[in-house]
Design a protein around this motif. Structure first.
Motif, PDB file in Angstrom:
ATOM      1  N   MET A 127       0.836  -1.240  -0.070  1.00  0.00           N
ATOM      2  CA  MET A 127      -0.144  -0.141   0.100  1.00  0.00           C
ATOM      3  C   MET A 127       1.006   1.251   0.035  1.00  0.00           C
ATOM      4  N   SER A 128       0.440   2.376  -0.634  1.00  0.00           N
ATOM      5  CA  SER A 128       1.212   3.590  -0.753  1.00  0.00           C
ATOM      6  C   SER A 128       0.593   4.646  -1.142  1.00  0.00           C
ATOM      7  N   GLY A 129       1.107   5.944  -0.801  1.00  0.00           N
ATOM      8  CA  GLY A 129       0.339   7.207  -1.118  1.00  0.00           C
ATOM      9  C   GLY A 129      -0.456   7.685   0.120  1.00  0.00           C
ATOM     10  N   THR A 130      -0.573   8.828  -0.156  1.00  0.00           N
ATOM     11  CA  THR A 130      -1.412   9.876   0.692  1.00  0.00           C
ATOM     12  C   THR A 130      -2.452  10.189  -0.088  1.00  0.00           C
ATOM     13  N   ASP A 131      -3.715  10.578   0.666  1.00  0.00           N
ATOM     14  CA  ASP A 131      -4.946  11.147   0.044  1.00  0.00           C
ATOM     15  C   ASP A 131      -5.334  12.353   0.883  1.00  0.00           C
ATOM     16  N   SER A 132      -4.961  13.316   0.088  1.00  0.00           N
ATOM     17  CA  SER A 132      -5.150  14.692   0.724  1.00  0.00           C
ATOM     18  C   SER A 132      -6.848  14.883   0.800  1.00  0.00           C
ATOM     19  N   ARG A 133      -7.446  14.178   0.393  1.00  0.00           N
ATOM     20  CA  ARG A 133      -9.125  14.325   0.545  1.00  0.00           C
ATOM     21  C   ARG A 133      -9.700  14.000   1.568  1.00  0.00           C
ATOM     22  N   LYS A 134      -8.834  13.188   2.465  1.00  0.00           N
ATOM     23  CA  LYS A 134      -9.329  12.632   3.653  1.00  0.00           C
ATOM     24  C   LYS A 134      -8.583  13.280   4.936  1.00  0.00           C
ATOM     25  N   LYS A 135      -9.349  13.048   5.893  1.00  0.00           N
ATOM     26  CA  LYS A 135      -8.864  13.886   7.168  1.00  0.00           C
ATOM     27  C   LYS A 135      -7.624  13.103   7.590  1.00  0.00           C
ATOM     28  N   LEU A 136      -6.669  13.759   7.696  1.00  0.00           N
ATOM     29  CA  LEU A 136      -5.422  13.456   8.500  1.00  0.00           C
ATOM     30  C   LEU A 136      -5.590  13.370  10.165  1.00  0.00           C
ATOM     31  N   ILE A 137      -5.171  12.042  10.689  1.00  0.00           N
ATOM     32  CA  ILE A 137      -5.416  11.732  12.071  1.00  0.00           C
ATOM     33  C   ILE A 137      -3.853  12.031  12.338  1.00  0.00           C
ATOM     34  N   ALA A 138      -3.826  12.997  13.681  1.00  0.00           N
ATOM     35  CA  ALA A 138      -2.471  13.206  14.193  1.00  0.00           C
ATOM     36  C   ALA A 138      -2.575  13.717  15.942  1.00  0.00           C
ATOM     37  N   GLU A 139      -2.376  12.645  16.200  1.00  0.00           N
ATOM     38  CA  GLU A 139      -2.825  12.759  17.834  1.00  0.00           C
ATOM     39  C   GLU A 139      -1.801  11.639  18.440  1.00  0.00           C
ATOM     40  N   GLY A 140      -2.103  11.609  19.730  1.00  0.00           N
ATOM     41  CA  GLY A 140      -1.786  10.465  20.763  1.00  0.00           C
ATOM     42  C   GLY A 140      -0.248  10.549  21.309  1.00  0.00           C
ATOM     43  N   PRO A 141       0.380   9.617  21.697  1.00  0.00           N
ATOM     44  CA  PRO A 141       1.224   9.673  22.627  1.00  0.00           C
ATOM     45  C   PRO A 141       2.891  10.328  21.538  1.00  0.00           C
ATOM     46  N   VAL A 142       3.488  10.875  22.259  1.00  0.00           N
ATOM     47  CA  VAL A 142       4.727  11.207  21.751  1.00  0.00           C
ATOM     48  C   VAL A 142       5.852  10.106  21.469  1.00  0.00           C
ATOM     49  N   VAL A 143       6.354   9.665  20.462  1.00  0.00           N
ATOM     50  CA  VAL A 143       7.438   8.762  20.188  1.00  0.00           C
ATOM     51  C   VAL A 143       8.821   9.547  20.492  1.00  0.00           C
ATOM     52  N   ILE A 144       9.536   8.910  21.260  1.00  0.00           N
ATOM     53  CA  ILE A 144      10.943   9.597  21.414  1.00  0.00           C
ATOM     54  C   ILE A 144      11.839   8.541  21.221  1.00  0.00           C
ATOM     55  N   LEU A 145      12.839   8.853  20.148  1.00  0.00           N
ATOM     56  CA  LEU A 145      13.875   7.855  19.898  1.00  0.00           C
ATOM     57  C   LEU A 145      15.306   8.648  20.533  1.00  0.00           C
ATOM     58  N   VAL A 146      15.774   7.579  21.464  1.00  0.00           N
ATOM     59  CA  VAL A 146      17.073   8.040  22.056  1.00  0.00           C
ATOM     60  C   VAL A 146      18.306   7.436  21.465  1.00  0.00           C
ATOM     61  N   ASN A 147      19.147   8.586  21.047  1.00  0.00           N
ATOM     62  CA  ASN A 147      20.439   8.488  20.262  1.00  0.00           C
ATOM     63  C   ASN A 147      20.337   7.522  19.125  1.00  0.00           C
ATOM     64  N   PRO A 148      19.178   7.682  18.218  1.00  0.00           N
ATOM     65  CA  PRO A 148      19.214   7.080  16.822  1.00  0.00           C
ATOM     66  C   PRO A 148      20.395   7.249  15.875  1.00  0.00           C
ATOM     67  N   GLN A 149      20.711   6.338  15.409  1.00  0.00           N
ATOM     68  CA  GLN A 149      22.014   6.271  14.760  1.00  0.00           C
ATOM     69  C   GLN A 149      21.774   6.263  13.098  1.00  0.00           C
ATOM     70  N   MET A 150      20.584   6.010  12.659  1.00  0.00           N
ATOM     71  CA  MET A 150      20.540   5.807  11.358  1.00  0.00           C
ATOM     72  C   MET A 150      19.280   6.741  10.629  1.00  0.00           C
ATOM     73  N   GLY A 151      19.496   7.625   9.769  1.00  0.00           N
ATOM     74  CA  GLY A 151      18.374   8.307   9.185  1.00  0.00           C
ATOM     75  C   GLY A 151      17.448   7.491   8.790  1.00  0.00           C
TER      76      GLY A 151
END
Length: 261
Positions: A1-25
């Motif tokens: 599955m791929s792609g985004t659909d700008s016609r649909k509501k973007l869900i953006a909420e919930g807990p913060v994700v914290i990455l400690v000392n991530p090494q790879m982009g």
């Protein structure tokens, strides 16, 4: 599955994700993509090895720009957690500390409940090679761990974020993005017509042998189709199949009250 659909509501909420000392982009971008897939929005990095911004992370985020462009970077984990009220630490290692350990579904349910109550929550993920240090786990309220192969328990950071992001979405009341179109259930008369048609065709092909077992064979066939919960469309399709096997160009239409096909 791929792609985004700008016609649909973007869900953006919930807990913060914290990455400690991530090494790879690549992993930072993969984590952002996973978050976007399942409605999480806020990503924080603690002392990323290659600094920030990171073009490799952005390239691997698959257009999750609303996350990548708003990443917050901290030198100290304590600062990244300062405004949060409840935090899970992810780890696959046994820790010598008195801290509750939850599975991902239970943890997501707790996060959902706290989110609905207006609390600020977070999920803490460790380094690619070594995960979180015990002193970092100690800053969290509880531990979340995954049911993995004990002999191969190490998860890629982006994979771990994906699992928790999925559980977060699954803990809510979000409708699935695709739906089965409604179908009209068949009336019993339609089903009886299929029985008559099929049984008549089988009789012509001398299927019911020995003859004294015909009643049991008919009963078994009817039970198969009764349990299938067929729609009108499916019955029409099956009668077309039977008609084709009979060599007819069109299937016969059963009139109400007819016994046969």
């Amino acid at each position: 599955m791929s792609g985004t659909d700008s016609r649909k509501k973007l869900i953006a909420e919930g807990p913060v994700v914290i990455l400690v000392n991530p090494q790879m982009g690549e992993n930072i971008g993969g984590a952002a993509r996973a978050m976007a897939n399942f409605g999480l929005a806020e990503l924080r990095l603690v002392d990323p090895r290659d600094g920030w911004p990171n073009p490799i992370a952005k390239a691997n985020a698959a257009k999750a720009d609303h996350i990548i462009d708003n990443v917050q970077v901290f030198d100290l984990l304590e600062d990244a957690l300062a405004d949060l009220q409840f935090v899970y630490a992810t780890t696959a290692r046994q820790r010598e500390m008195l801290k509750p350990v939850r599975g991902p579904a239970e943890a997501a349910s707790t996060l959902r409940t706290r989110h609905r109550a207006g609390e600020r929550t977070g999920i803490l993920f460790g380094r690619e090679r070594a995960g979180l240090e015990s002193v970092e786990v100690a800053l969290a309220d509880e531990i979340v761990t995954f049911p993995v192969n004990p002999a191969f328990a190490s998860l890629n950071i982006a994979q771990a974020v994906l699992l928790m992001s999925y559980e977060w979405m699954a803990s809510g009341e979000i409708e699935l993005p695709i739906h089965q179109p409604p179908s009209e259930p068949a009336e019993k008369d339609d089903l009886f017509g299929l029985f008559g048609h099929l049984e008549g065709a089988l009789e012509d092909m001398h299927y019911f042998r020995p003859s004294h077992k015909k009643a049991t064979m008919v009963e078994n066939l009817r039970n198969i189709f009764q349990k299938a919960g067929l729609s009108k469309q499916e019955i029409h399709a099956l009668r077309g199949v039977v008609a084709t096997l009979e060599g007819r160009k069109t299937r016969p239409r059963r009139q109400h009250g007819d016994e046969g096909a």
